[in-house]
Each structure stands twice: as structure tokens, then as C-alpha cells.
Design a protein around this motif. Structure first.
Motif, mmCIF file in Angstrom:
data_model
loop_
_atom_site.group_PDB
_atom_site.id
_atom_site.type_symbol
_atom_site.label_atom_id
_atom_site.label_comp_id
_atom_site.label_asym_id
_atom_site.label_seq_id
_atom_site.Cartn_x
_atom_site.Cartn_y
_atom_site.Cartn_z
ATOM 1 N N LYS A 42 0.663 -1.245 -0.075
ATOM 2 C CA LYS A 42 0.031 0.120 -0.033
ATOM 3 C C LYS A 42 0.869 1.177 -0.040
ATOM 4 C CE LYS A 42 -1.815 1.407 3.814
ATOM 5 N NZ LYS A 42 -2.903 1.143 5.142
ATOM 6 N N GLY A 43 1.843 1.303 0.809
ATOM 7 C CA GLY A 43 2.708 2.474 0.947
ATOM 8 C C GLY A 43 3.450 2.670 -0.530
ATOM 9 N N SER A 44 3.976 1.546 -0.849
ATOM 10 C CA SER A 44 4.705 1.592 -1.973
ATOM 11 C C SER A 44 3.929 2.085 -3.343
ATOM 12 C CB SER A 44 5.614 0.439 -2.589
ATOM 13 O OG SER A 44 6.578 -0.075 -1.429
ATOM 14 N N ALA A 45 2.920 1.706 -3.262
ATOM 15 C CA ALA A 45 2.051 2.062 -4.456
ATOM 16 C C ALA A 45 1.525 3.643 -4.297
ATOM 17 C CB ALA A 45 0.650 1.230 -4.447
ATOM 18 N N ARG A 46 1.300 4.000 -3.116
ATOM 19 C CA ARG A 46 1.109 5.474 -2.907
ATOM 20 C C ARG A 46 2.221 6.055 -3.252
ATOM 21 N NH1 ARG A 46 -2.115 5.225 2.736
ATOM 22 N NH2 ARG A 46 -4.421 4.508 1.926
ATOM 23 N N ALA A 47 3.220 5.963 -3.106
ATOM 24 C CA ALA A 47 4.397 6.446 -3.214
ATOM 25 C C ALA A 47 4.710 7.105 -4.981
ATOM 26 C CB ALA A 47 5.854 5.857 -2.607
ATOM 27 N N ILE A 48 4.114 6.023 -5.622
ATOM 28 C CA ILE A 48 4.459 5.886 -7.003
ATOM 29 C C ILE A 48 3.065 6.541 -7.495
ATOM 30 C CG2 ILE A 48 6.333 4.519 -7.217
ATOM 31 C CD1 ILE A 48 4.309 2.548 -8.645
ATOM 32 N N GLY A 49 2.137 6.858 -6.864
ATOM 33 C CA GLY A 49 0.740 7.097 -7.754
ATOM 34 C C GLY A 49 -0.075 5.990 -8.092
ATOM 35 N N ALA A 50 0.221 4.834 -7.656
ATOM 36 C CA ALA A 50 -0.563 3.669 -8.129
ATOM 37 C C ALA A 50 -1.880 3.680 -7.204
ATOM 38 C CB ALA A 50 0.309 2.346 -8.290
ATOM 39 N N PHE A 51 -2.557 4.471 -7.125
ATOM 40 C CA PHE A 51 -3.809 4.618 -6.065
ATOM 41 C C PHE A 51 -4.676 3.396 -5.974
ATOM 42 C CE2 PHE A 51 -2.243 8.960 -6.779
ATOM 43 C CZ PHE A 51 -1.593 9.259 -5.361
ATOM 44 N N ALA A 52 -5.144 2.715 -7.340
ATOM 45 C CA ALA A 52 -5.938 1.738 -7.338
ATOM 46 C C ALA A 52 -5.345 0.209 -6.459
ATOM 47 C CB ALA A 52 -6.084 1.326 -8.761
ATOM 48 N N VAL A 53 -3.928 0.385 -6.701
ATOM 49 C CA VAL A 53 -3.379 -0.651 -6.099
ATOM 50 C C VAL A 53 -3.381 -0.455 -4.513
ATOM 51 C CG1 VAL A 53 -0.725 -1.846 -5.564
ATOM 52 C CG2 VAL A 53 -1.641 -1.277 -8.046
ATOM 53 N N ALA A 54 -3.083 0.853 -4.039
ATOM 54 C CA ALA A 54 -2.930 1.141 -2.801
ATOM 55 C C ALA A 54 -4.302 1.010 -2.146
ATOM 56 C CB ALA A 54 -2.511 2.671 -2.652
ATOM 57 N N ASP A 55 -5.236 1.356 -2.763
ATOM 58 C CA ASP A 55 -6.695 1.014 -2.241
ATOM 59 C C ASP A 55 -6.913 -0.399 -2.128
ATOM 60 O OD1 ASP A 55 -7.133 3.868 -2.193
ATOM 61 O OD2 ASP A 55 -8.375 3.971 -4.100
ATOM 62 N N ALA A 56 -6.631 -1.138 -3.093
ATOM 63 C CA ALA A 56 -6.875 -2.739 -3.201
ATOM 64 C C ALA A 56 -5.987 -3.281 -1.662
ATOM 65 C CB ALA A 56 -6.444 -3.247 -4.304
ATOM 66 N N ALA A 57 -4.899 -2.614 -1.660
ATOM 67 C CA ALA A 57 -3.965 -3.364 -0.562
ATOM 68 C C ALA A 57 -4.652 -2.851 0.756
ATOM 69 C CB ALA A 57 -2.627 -2.675 -0.848
ATOM 70 N N ALA A 58 -5.125 -1.686 0.920
ATOM 71 C CA ALA A 58 -5.803 -1.139 1.984
ATOM 72 C C ALA A 58 -7.161 -2.193 2.460
ATOM 73 C CB ALA A 58 -6.219 0.143 1.856
ATOM 74 N N ARG A 59 -7.633 -2.388 1.355
ATOM 75 C CA ARG A 59 -8.872 -3.540 1.610
ATOM 76 C C ARG A 59 -8.320 -4.615 1.999
ATOM 77 N NH1 ARG A 59 -10.832 -0.545 -2.826
ATOM 78 N NH2 ARG A 59 -10.309 -2.002 -4.427
ATOM 79 N N LEU A 60 -7.351 -5.594 1.349
ATOM 80 C CA LEU A 60 -6.806 -6.591 1.881
ATOM 81 C C LEU A 60 -6.321 -6.469 3.314
ATOM 82 C CD1 LEU A 60 -6.099 -9.478 1.574
ATOM 83 C CD2 LEU A 60 -3.780 -8.704 0.229
ATOM 84 N N GLU A 61 -5.599 -5.418 3.536
ATOM 85 C CA GLU A 61 -5.024 -5.102 4.888
ATOM 86 C C GLU A 61 -6.268 -5.194 5.976
ATOM 87 O OE1 GLU A 61 -2.206 -2.145 7.063
ATOM 88 O OE2 GLU A 61 -3.073 -1.467 5.250
ATOM 89 N N HIS A 62 -7.156 -4.413 5.740
ATOM 90 C CA HIS A 62 -8.316 -4.502 6.535
ATOM 91 C C HIS A 62 -8.980 -5.859 6.656
ATOM 92 C CE1 HIS A 62 -12.558 -3.773 7.592
ATOM 93 N NE2 HIS A 62 -11.972 -2.609 8.398
ATOM 94 N N ALA A 63 -9.130 -6.566 5.630
ATOM 95 C CA ALA A 63 -9.949 -7.836 5.645
ATOM 96 C C ALA A 63 -9.010 -8.702 6.483
ATOM 97 C CB ALA A 63 -9.637 -8.594 4.433
ATOM 98 N N LEU A 64 -7.790 -8.540 6.367
ATOM 99 C CA LEU A 64 -6.942 -9.605 7.275
ATOM 100 C C LEU A 64 -6.779 -9.123 8.711
ATOM 101 C CD1 LEU A 64 -3.836 -9.914 4.674
ATOM 102 C CD2 LEU A 64 -5.485 -11.583 5.349
ATOM 103 N N MET A 65 -6.817 -7.944 9.124
ATOM 104 C CA MET A 65 -6.875 -7.341 10.124
ATOM 105 C C MET A 65 -8.153 -7.817 11.125
ATOM 106 S SD MET A 65 -5.712 -3.546 11.464
ATOM 107 C CE MET A 65 -6.146 -2.910 9.958
ATOM 108 N N SER A 66 -9.283 -7.608 10.136
ATOM 109 C CA SER A 66 -10.626 -7.961 10.976
ATOM 110 C C SER A 66 -10.821 -9.490 11.005
ATOM 111 C CB SER A 66 -11.619 -7.030 10.372
ATOM 112 O OG SER A 66 -12.121 -7.643 8.777
ATOM 113 N N GLY A 67 -10.145 -10.107 10.178
ATOM 114 C CA GLY A 67 -10.335 -11.732 10.250
ATOM 115 C C GLY A 67 -11.590 -11.891 9.183
ATOM 116 N N ALA A 68 -11.963 -11.069 8.301
ATOM 117 C CA ALA A 68 -12.753 -11.109 7.243
ATOM 118 C C ALA A 68 -12.117 -12.079 6.300
ATOM 119 C CB ALA A 68 -13.218 -10.125 6.660
ATOM 120 N N GLU A 69 -13.008 -12.630 5.396
ATOM 121 C CA GLU A 69 -12.630 -13.335 4.081
ATOM 122 C C GLU A 69 -11.708 -12.640 3.362
ATOM 123 O OE1 GLU A 69 -11.450 -16.049 1.539
ATOM 124 O OE2 GLU A 69 -12.826 -16.495 3.129
#
Length: 99
Positions: A42-69
Motif C-alpha cells: 500500500k505504501g509503495s503504491a501510494r509513493a508512485i501514484g498507483a492509487f488503485a493498487v494502494a486502495d486494493a492493498a488497504a482493503r486486503l489489509e483491513h480484511a486480514l486485520m478484521s478476520g474477514a474473508e
């Protein structure tokens, strides 16, 4: 990030190509440290302006943190990374080697 320095831009984009391939490969098994790996991507993607990657990484991060599928967020992230990699390869004018 590169302040108009074309060589630096190429280097940063090349580094992202290599790092994103390794991180997606590592995330493919949804390892124990998957949240940290998603956060790093997420951080690397934001640094280069790949915001779709950053957003998708954030969603995965949240899912893993919350125990969701996490299978669907991982698929979305993998697809976003593939699109970003294709765009970067076009900018660099050469196909990347993910290894």
C-alpha cells in the motif's frame, strides 16, 4: 517523488515492479504476516501514484486485520497490481521480469 529526474523515475518504477511481484507472490498464500505485506505494498503504491493498487492493498489489509474473508480482496489486489505493472512496463518501454 523523482522531481523530474527521468533516471530516478525509471529506477523507482523498476523497484516497484520487482517489489510488487515479490509481495503478490508472498501474499498468494495469505501468510501470517499478510497484513504487514499488504501494508508495505500500500505504501509503495501510494509513493508512485498507483492509487488503485494502494486502495486494493488497504482493503486486503483491513480484511486480514478484521478476520474477514480475504480471497476476494486478494484477487482484486492481484488484478490491480497486474494493471499497474502493465502501465509501468509501457512507461519503461520493456517487459519486466517478476523474478
Amino acid at each position: 517523488m523523482s522531481l523530474g529526474d527521468a533516471a530516478l523515475e525509471r529506477e523507482v518504477l523498476s523497484l516497484f515492479l520487482a517489489q510488487s511481484a515479490k509481495l503478490i507472490e508472498a501474499l498468494s498464500t495469505l501468510p501470517r504476516d499478510g497484513r504487514e505485506l499488504a501494508h508495505k505494498l500500500k505504501g509503495s503504491a501510494r509513493a508512485i501514484g498507483a492509487f488503485a493498487v494502494a486502495d486494493a492493498a488497504a482493503r486486503l489489509e483491513h480484511a486480514l486485520m478484521s478476520g474477514a474473508e480475504a480471497a476476494e480482496p486478494l484477487l482484486v489486489l492481484t488484478e490491480a497490481v497486474a494493471r499497474a505493472r502493465n502501465a509501468i512496463e509501457a512507461i519503461l518501454g520493456e517487459p519486466s521480469n517478476p523474478n
